[in-house]
Design a protein around this motif. Structure first.
Motif, PDB file in Angstrom:
ATOM      1  N   PHE A 147      23.396  38.316  42.493  1.00  0.00           N
ATOM      2  CA  PHE A 147      24.637  38.585  42.810  1.00  0.00           C
ATOM      3  C   PHE A 147      25.091  37.539  43.655  1.00  0.00           C
ATOM      4  CE2 PHE A 147      28.229  40.251  44.860  1.00  0.00           C
ATOM      5  CZ  PHE A 147      29.083  40.748  43.855  1.00  0.00           C
ATOM      6  N   GLY A 148      24.471  37.301  44.753  1.00  0.00           N
ATOM      7  CA  GLY A 148      24.765  36.323  45.594  1.00  0.00           C
ATOM      8  C   GLY A 148      24.925  34.900  44.985  1.00  0.00           C
ATOM      9  N   ASP A 149      24.001  34.499  44.099  1.00  0.00           N
ATOM     10  CA  ASP A 149      23.991  33.269  43.391  1.00  0.00           C
ATOM     11  C   ASP A 149      25.206  33.178  42.448  1.00  0.00           C
ATOM     12  OD1 ASP A 149      21.545  32.692  44.697  1.00  0.00           O
ATOM     13  OD2 ASP A 149      20.477  33.609  42.828  1.00  0.00           O
ATOM     14  N   ARG A 150      25.799  34.358  41.987  1.00  0.00           N
ATOM     15  CA  ARG A 150      26.748  34.225  40.907  1.00  0.00           C
ATOM     16  C   ARG A 150      27.969  34.007  41.865  1.00  0.00           C
ATOM     17  NH1 ARG A 150      25.686  39.141  36.806  1.00  0.00           N
ATOM     18  NH2 ARG A 150      23.393  38.359  36.235  1.00  0.00           N
ATOM     19  N   GLY A 151      28.095  34.723  43.018  1.00  0.00           N
ATOM     20  CA  GLY A 151      29.254  34.507  43.989  1.00  0.00           C
ATOM     21  C   GLY A 151      29.330  33.165  44.507  1.00  0.00           C
ATOM     22  N   GLU A 152      28.328  32.224  44.738  1.00  0.00           N
ATOM     23  CA  GLU A 152      28.109  31.001  45.124  1.00  0.00           C
ATOM     24  C   GLU A 152      28.680  30.228  44.176  1.00  0.00           C
ATOM     25  OE1 GLU A 152      27.675  28.248  47.998  1.00  0.00           O
ATOM     26  OE2 GLU A 152      26.849  30.297  48.576  1.00  0.00           O
TER      27      GLU A 152
ATOM     28  N   ARG B 172      37.528  29.851  41.043  1.00  0.00           N
ATOM     29  CA  ARG B 172      38.152  30.323  41.984  1.00  0.00           C
ATOM     30  C   ARG B 172      39.663  30.599  41.564  1.00  0.00           C
ATOM     31  NH1 ARG B 172      35.912  26.169  45.406  1.00  0.00           N
ATOM     32  NH2 ARG B 172      37.999  25.026  45.585  1.00  0.00           N
ATOM     33  N   GLU B 173      40.279  29.579  40.654  1.00  0.00           N
ATOM     34  CA  GLU B 173      41.819  29.889  40.324  1.00  0.00           C
ATOM     35  C   GLU B 173      41.355  31.088  39.288  1.00  0.00           C
ATOM     36  OE1 GLU B 173      44.844  27.654  37.603  1.00  0.00           O
ATOM     37  OE2 GLU B 173      43.433  26.320  38.632  1.00  0.00           O
ATOM     38  N   ILE B 174      40.697  31.180  38.511  1.00  0.00           N
ATOM     39  CA  ILE B 174      40.595  32.353  37.463  1.00  0.00           C
ATOM     40  C   ILE B 174      40.719  33.867  38.376  1.00  0.00           C
ATOM     41  CG2 ILE B 174      39.115  33.696  35.877  1.00  0.00           C
ATOM     42  CD1 ILE B 174      38.313  30.673  34.927  1.00  0.00           C
ATOM     43  N   PHE B 175      39.657  33.728  39.175  1.00  0.00           N
ATOM     44  CA  PHE B 175      39.585  35.020  39.973  1.00  0.00           C
ATOM     45  C   PHE B 175      40.359  34.987  41.321  1.00  0.00           C
ATOM     46  CE2 PHE B 175      35.054  34.425  38.232  1.00  0.00           C
ATOM     47  CZ  PHE B 175      35.167  35.347  37.352  1.00  0.00           C
ATOM     48  N   GLU B 176      41.230  34.102  41.387  1.00  0.00           N
ATOM     49  CA  GLU B 176      42.273  34.278  42.355  1.00  0.00           C
ATOM     50  C   GLU B 176      41.855  34.042  43.801  1.00  0.00           C
ATOM     51  OE1 GLU B 176      45.043  37.412  41.433  1.00  0.00           O
ATOM     52  OE2 GLU B 176      45.436  36.355  39.271  1.00  0.00           O
ATOM     53  N   PHE B 177      40.966  33.493  43.974  1.00  0.00           N
ATOM     54  CA  PHE B 177      40.577  33.130  45.445  1.00  0.00           C
ATOM     55  C   PHE B 177      41.024  31.948  45.956  1.00  0.00           C
ATOM     56  CE2 PHE B 177      36.649  35.292  43.987  1.00  0.00           C
ATOM     57  CZ  PHE B 177      36.689  36.202  44.617  1.00  0.00           C
TER      58      PHE B 177
ATOM     59  N   ARG C 142      37.224  32.161  51.520  1.00  0.00           N
ATOM     60  CA  ARG C 142      37.562  33.485  51.149  1.00  0.00           C
ATOM     61  C   ARG C 142      36.716  34.099  49.771  1.00  0.00           C
ATOM     62  NH1 ARG C 142      38.562  38.090  52.273  1.00  0.00           N
ATOM     63  NH2 ARG C 142      40.068  39.413  50.944  1.00  0.00           N
ATOM     64  N   ALA C 143      36.244  33.160  48.934  1.00  0.00           N
ATOM     65  CA  ALA C 143      35.595  33.658  47.786  1.00  0.00           C
ATOM     66  C   ALA C 143      34.361  34.225  48.531  1.00  0.00           C
ATOM     67  CB  ALA C 143      35.210  32.680  46.924  1.00  0.00           C
TER      68      ALA C 143
ATOM     69  N   ARG D  58      39.974  44.708  38.490  1.00  0.00           N
ATOM     70  CA  ARG D  58      40.870  43.640  38.268  1.00  0.00           C
ATOM     71  C   ARG D  58      40.016  42.430  37.576  1.00  0.00           C
ATOM     72  NH1 ARG D  58      41.768  39.041  39.990  1.00  0.00           N
ATOM     73  NH2 ARG D  58      41.337  39.279  42.130  1.00  0.00           N
ATOM     74  N   VAL D  59      38.894  41.926  38.075  1.00  0.00           N
ATOM     75  CA  VAL D  59      38.460  40.823  37.799  1.00  0.00           C
ATOM     76  C   VAL D  59      37.408  41.116  36.420  1.00  0.00           C
ATOM     77  CG1 VAL D  59      36.111  39.324  38.079  1.00  0.00           C
ATOM     78  CG2 VAL D  59      37.956  39.738  40.044  1.00  0.00           C
ATOM     79  N   LEU D  60      37.117  42.353  36.346  1.00  0.00           N
ATOM     80  CA  LEU D  60      36.389  42.731  35.152  1.00  0.00           C
ATOM     81  C   LEU D  60      37.174  43.092  33.662  1.00  0.00           C
ATOM     82  CD1 LEU D  60      33.964  45.502  36.390  1.00  0.00           C
ATOM     83  CD2 LEU D  60      33.273  43.138  35.734  1.00  0.00           C
TER      84      LEU D  60
END
Length: 75
Positions: free
Chosen positions: A9-14, A23-28, A33-34, A71-73
């Motif tokens: 999970f952390g790798d995906r977040g990174e 970041r734009e797609i997920f609105e970060f 902040r992400a 929202r992301v899903l």
């Protein structure tokens, strides 16, 4: 099995945090902040996975994170 399925999970977040397009797609608004949101989600995931009393923590944060994940899903 794809590479994405092998990542934690952390790798995906990174990956999301380092990619301006993601970041734009997920609105970060920023990488920082992400990464903050990913840390919060990891903490929530750990509490849920280890049967911690999440109500004793900041329940408003749990609701906010859940709404953001939902929202992301839906993207």
């Amino acid at each position: 099995l794809g590479l994405l399925a092998c990542l934690q999970f952390g790798d995906r977040g990174e990956i999301v945090a380092r990619s301006p397009q993601l970041r734009e797609i997920f609105e970060f608004p920023s990488r920082t902040r992400a990464l903050d949101v990913v840390k919060q989600l990891q903490a929530l995931r750990n509490d849920l996975a280890h049967a911690q009393d999440i109500v004793a923590h900041n329940f408003d944060l749990v609701v906010l994170l859940s709404e953001n994940v939902d929202r992301v899903l839906r993207l």
